[in-house]
Scaffold this motif. Structure first.
Motif, PDB file in Angstrom:
ATOM      1  N   ARG A 167       6.381  -3.086  -2.232  1.00 50.99           N
ATOM      2  CA  ARG A 167       7.126  -1.889  -1.789  1.00 50.99           C
ATOM      3  C   ARG A 167       6.208  -0.910  -1.071  1.00 50.99           C
ATOM      4  NH1 ARG A 167       8.063   1.058  -7.713  1.00 50.99           N
ATOM      5  NH2 ARG A 167       6.012   0.558  -8.514  1.00 50.99           N
ATOM      6  N   SER A 168       5.194  -1.441  -0.365  1.00 47.37           N
ATOM      7  CA  SER A 168       4.277  -0.542   0.350  1.00 47.37           C
ATOM      8  C   SER A 168       4.982   0.086   1.547  1.00 47.37           C
ATOM      9  CB  SER A 168       3.056  -1.319   0.837  1.00 47.37           C
ATOM     10  OG  SER A 168       3.420  -2.160   1.912  1.00 47.37           O
ATOM     11  N   HIS A 199       8.339  -5.216  -7.404  1.00 50.04           N
ATOM     12  CA  HIS A 199       7.013  -4.587  -7.414  1.00 50.04           C
ATOM     13  C   HIS A 199       6.312  -4.922  -8.721  1.00 50.04           C
ATOM     14  CE1 HIS A 199       9.265  -1.790  -9.837  1.00 50.04           C
ATOM     15  NE2 HIS A 199      10.121  -1.684  -8.834  1.00 50.04           N
ATOM     16  N   SER A 200       5.199  -4.261  -8.975  1.00 51.15           N
ATOM     17  CA  SER A 200       4.402  -4.658 -10.136  1.00 51.15           C
ATOM     18  C   SER A 200       5.086  -4.337 -11.465  1.00 51.15           C
ATOM     19  CB  SER A 200       3.024  -3.989 -10.091  1.00 51.15           C
ATOM     20  OG  SER A 200       3.168  -2.601 -10.210  1.00 51.15           O
ATOM     21  N   ARG A 221      -1.910 -10.588  -3.529  1.00 52.87           N
ATOM     22  CA  ARG A 221      -2.522 -11.371  -4.625  1.00 52.87           C
ATOM     23  C   ARG A 221      -2.445 -12.846  -4.279  1.00 52.87           C
ATOM     24  NH1 ARG A 221      -2.965  -8.543  -9.707  1.00 52.87           N
ATOM     25  NH2 ARG A 221      -2.490  -6.384  -9.196  1.00 52.87           N
ATOM     26  N   VAL A 239       3.540 -12.856   3.750  1.00 60.37           N
ATOM     27  CA  VAL A 239       2.866 -11.812   4.545  1.00 60.37           C
ATOM     28  C   VAL A 239       1.407 -11.663   4.106  1.00 60.37           C
ATOM     29  CG1 VAL A 239       2.908  -9.359   5.166  1.00 60.37           C
ATOM     30  CG2 VAL A 239       5.053 -10.591   4.888  1.00 60.37           C
ATOM     31  N   ILE A 241      -2.471 -11.641   3.121  1.00 57.63           N
ATOM     32  CA  ILE A 241      -3.735 -12.135   3.685  1.00 57.63           C
ATOM     33  C   ILE A 241      -4.803 -11.796   2.649  1.00 57.63           C
ATOM     34  CG2 ILE A 241      -5.444 -11.931   5.528  1.00 57.63           C
ATOM     35  CD1 ILE A 241      -3.253 -10.920   7.375  1.00 57.63           C
ATOM     36  N   THR A 275       2.520  -9.869  13.983  1.00 53.15           N
ATOM     37  CA  THR A 275       2.220  -8.441  13.824  1.00 53.15           C
ATOM     38  C   THR A 275       1.550  -7.911  15.088  1.00 53.15           C
ATOM     39  OG1 THR A 275       1.996  -8.661  11.424  1.00 53.15           O
ATOM     40  CG2 THR A 275       0.902  -6.786  12.430  1.00 53.15           C
TER      41      THR A 275
HETATM   42  P1  NDP Z   1      -0.164  -2.916  -0.983  1.00 54.61           P
HETATM   43  O1  NDP Z   1      -1.295  -3.160  -1.915  1.00 54.61           O
HETATM   44  O2  NDP Z   1      -0.025  -1.577  -0.350  1.00 54.61           O
HETATM   45  O3  NDP Z   1       1.212  -3.233  -1.750  1.00 54.61           O
HETATM   46  C1  NDP Z   1       1.328  -4.345  -2.582  1.00 54.61           C
HETATM   47  C2  NDP Z   1       2.677  -4.328  -3.251  1.00 54.61           C
HETATM   48  O4  NDP Z   1       2.762  -5.481  -4.090  1.00 54.61           O
HETATM   49  C3  NDP Z   1       2.899  -3.110  -4.131  1.00 54.61           C
HETATM   50  O5  NDP Z   1       4.201  -2.613  -3.935  1.00 54.61           O
HETATM   51  C4  NDP Z   1       2.719  -3.652  -5.554  1.00 54.61           C
HETATM   52  O6  NDP Z   1       3.541  -3.020  -6.515  1.00 54.61           O
HETATM   53  C5  NDP Z   1       3.188  -5.085  -5.399  1.00 54.61           C
HETATM   54  N1  NDP Z   1       2.557  -5.935  -6.405  1.00 54.61           N
HETATM   55  C6  NDP Z   1       1.258  -6.005  -6.752  1.00 54.61           C
HETATM   56  N2  NDP Z   1       1.076  -6.904  -7.730  1.00 54.61           N
HETATM   57  C7  NDP Z   1       2.296  -7.383  -8.034  1.00 54.61           C
HETATM   58  C8  NDP Z   1       2.776  -8.332  -8.963  1.00 54.61           C
HETATM   59  N3  NDP Z   1       1.947  -8.965  -9.806  1.00 54.61           N
HETATM   60  N4  NDP Z   1       4.087  -8.585  -9.008  1.00 54.61           N
HETATM   61  C9  NDP Z   1       4.945  -7.960  -8.189  1.00 54.61           C
HETATM   62  N5  NDP Z   1       4.544  -7.060  -7.265  1.00 54.61           N
HETATM   63  C10 NDP Z   1       3.239  -6.764  -7.194  1.00 54.61           C
HETATM   64  O7  NDP Z   1      -0.255  -4.052   0.107  1.00 54.61           O
HETATM   65  P2  NDP Z   1       0.418  -4.162   1.583  1.00 54.61           P
HETATM   66  O8  NDP Z   1       1.888  -4.079   1.466  1.00 54.61           O
HETATM   67  O9  NDP Z   1      -0.280  -3.287   2.535  1.00 54.61           O
HETATM   68  O10 NDP Z   1       0.001  -5.661   1.954  1.00 54.61           O
HETATM   69  C11 NDP Z   1       0.452  -6.765   1.207  1.00 54.61           C
HETATM   70  C12 NDP Z   1      -0.254  -8.008   1.682  1.00 54.61           C
HETATM   71  O11 NDP Z   1       0.096  -8.233   3.043  1.00 54.61           O
HETATM   72  C13 NDP Z   1      -1.777  -7.921   1.671  1.00 54.61           C
HETATM   73  O12 NDP Z   1      -2.295  -9.195   1.377  1.00 54.61           O
HETATM   74  C14 NDP Z   1      -2.129  -7.533   3.089  1.00 54.61           C
HETATM   75  O13 NDP Z   1      -3.428  -7.957   3.456  1.00 54.61           O
HETATM   76  C15 NDP Z   1      -1.077  -8.298   3.848  1.00 54.61           C
HETATM   77  N6  NDP Z   1      -0.734  -7.755   5.155  1.00 54.61           N
HETATM   78  C16 NDP Z   1      -0.560  -8.673   6.147  1.00 54.61           C
HETATM   79  C17 NDP Z   1      -0.179  -8.280   7.386  1.00 54.61           C
HETATM   80  C18 NDP Z   1       0.053  -9.334   8.407  1.00 54.61           C
HETATM   81  O14 NDP Z   1       0.081  -9.021   9.586  1.00 54.61           O
HETATM   82  N7  NDP Z   1       0.262 -10.586   8.013  1.00 54.61           N
HETATM   83  C19 NDP Z   1      -0.009  -6.872   7.729  1.00 54.61           C
HETATM   84  C20 NDP Z   1      -0.139  -5.977   6.609  1.00 54.61           C
HETATM   85  C21 NDP Z   1      -0.506  -6.435   5.370  1.00 54.61           C
HETATM   86  P3  NDP Z   1       3.373  -1.475  -6.939  1.00 54.61           P
HETATM   87  O15 NDP Z   1       4.012  -0.686  -5.829  1.00 54.61           O
HETATM   88  O16 NDP Z   1       4.110  -1.379  -8.213  1.00 54.61           O
HETATM   89  O17 NDP Z   1       1.902  -1.221  -7.047  1.00 54.61           O
END
Ligand code: NDP
Length: 296
Positions: A167-168, A199-200, A221, A239, A241, A275
């Motif tokens: 949910r970023s 989300h987490s 993760r 998505v 990386i 992207t």
């Molecule tokens: P963030 O760290 O900002 O957000 C991660 C989200 O995942 C949060 O909402 C978090 O929940 C949730 N989360 C974490 N652990 C768990 C879990 N165990 N179970 C369920 N939900 C979980 O990351 P981003 O959104 O910025 O990026 C996500 C991934 O995408 C990264 O690997 C990043 O590198 C990649 N990325 C890839 C791009 C591309 O072009 N392919 C572009 C941008 C990002 P909570 O809100 O509760 O903390």
């Protein structure tokens, strides 16, 4: 049967070729070259690669690019001054601030300082607001790229259940908004989904993800989504990386989930190239809007 691989690289190349034609038409109409200014603060190795890839992609479609490299000791005021200069520079149509920024910099304040008219990452609150009201000025690059990929792989999601894990502000939230919208840049079939956001703190993640016709993992993760979490025949978009000792991996256990899903994106070569392509799309859109040569 193993899932079909959704070819992000190929789709991105297709989009770049379409953009190259649109850039030519923009120039032929007498307007100046679209120009993207990137700001890179510090020496982060991954950021340097990302910025180089974005500049190379600009070149491929005829978009000019500028790189403003600043030392990792740069102050907030210095960075804000540069953003302000670029906001007022008529040669520059889009501004990209490569994240992450060093600790002494308040990233939110800097991102908010980018003119909403040049905010090609679509991070500015004014642009997020417009998006949430269904009248976007710019579409967020990664979620828009996912929609383009779905369209080009002939995936229809209208009326289907989409589950977004994450949910970023950059990926999860805007992804959910685009999937639930009434329409998209590729038509209503890659919108109009019924969307669940996880989300987490989601209580039983696997129970929810198993209901997804379209599962989007944006978690950060490595291989968090395992085969038992996926409905047979689902479309799975990864998505994530993640840099691990074994190299780049996504948020999905690719080898395992591939045996369950109908279609799946690889990492690398999946969402990443899209992207970058959608950043170019936004830069051209910004140039068209600023020139008054826009249908948006
Ligand atoms: P963030 O760290 O900002 O957000 C991660 C989200 O995942 C949060 O909402 C978090 O929940 C949730 N989360 C974490 N652990 C768990 C879990 N165990 N179970 C369920 N939900 C979980 O990351 P981003 O959104 O910025 O990026 C996500 C991934 O995408 C990264 O690997 C990043 O590198 C990649 N990325 C890839 C791009 C591309 O072009 N392919 C572009 C941008 C990002 P909570 O809100 O509760 O903390």
């Amino acid at each position: 049967m193993a899932a079909r691989i959704m070819d992000g690289k190929g789709s991105a190349a297709e989009i770049r070729s379409e953009l190259a034609s649109s850039v030519k038409a923009h120039l032929a109409a007498g307007y100046s070259s679209p120009c993207l200014a990137a700001i890179l603060v510090g020496e982060d190795a991954a950021s340097q690669v990302y910025v180089r890839n974005k500049q190379r992609a600009c070149e491929q479609v005829g978009i000019d690019s500028q790189l403003h490299r600043l030392a990792d000791t740069t102050s907030q005021d210095e960075l804000l001054r540069l953003v302000n200069d670029l906001n007022h520079n008529k040669q520059v149509h889009g501004i990209l601030i490569q994240l992450p920024l060093p600790d002494q910099i308040d990233a939110t304040q800097v991102l908010d300082a980018v003119s909403p008219l040049k905010d090609v990452d679509a991070f500015h609150p004014a642009n997020v607001g417009l998006l949430s009201q269904g009248r976007p000025r710019f579409l967020p690059c990664t979620p828009h790229g996912v929609q383009q990929l779905l369209h080009r792989c002939e995936v229809s999601i209208a009326g289907k259940h989409a589950v977004v894990v994450g949910r970023s502000d950059i990926v999860g939230k805007p992804m959910a908004m685009l999937l639930a919208a009434r329409n998209s840049t590729c038509g209503p079939e890659v919108a109009n989904a019924t969307v669940t956001v996880c989300h987490s703190r989601t209580a039983d993640l696997a129970e929810v993800t198993r209901q997804a016709d379209l599962l989007i993992a944006a978690i950060g993760r490595p291989q968090a989504i395992t085969p038992d979490m996926v409905k047979p025949g689902a479309v799975v978009v990864d998505v994530g990386i993640n840099r691990t000792a074994d190299g780049l991996v996504g948020d999905v256990d690719f080898a395992g989930v591939r045996e369950v899903a109908a279609q799946i994106t690889p990492v690398p070569g999946g969402v990443g190239p899209l992207t970058v392509a959608m950043l170019l799309f936004n830069t051209l859109t910004a140039a068209q809007q600023q020139a008054g040569n826009s249908t948006h």
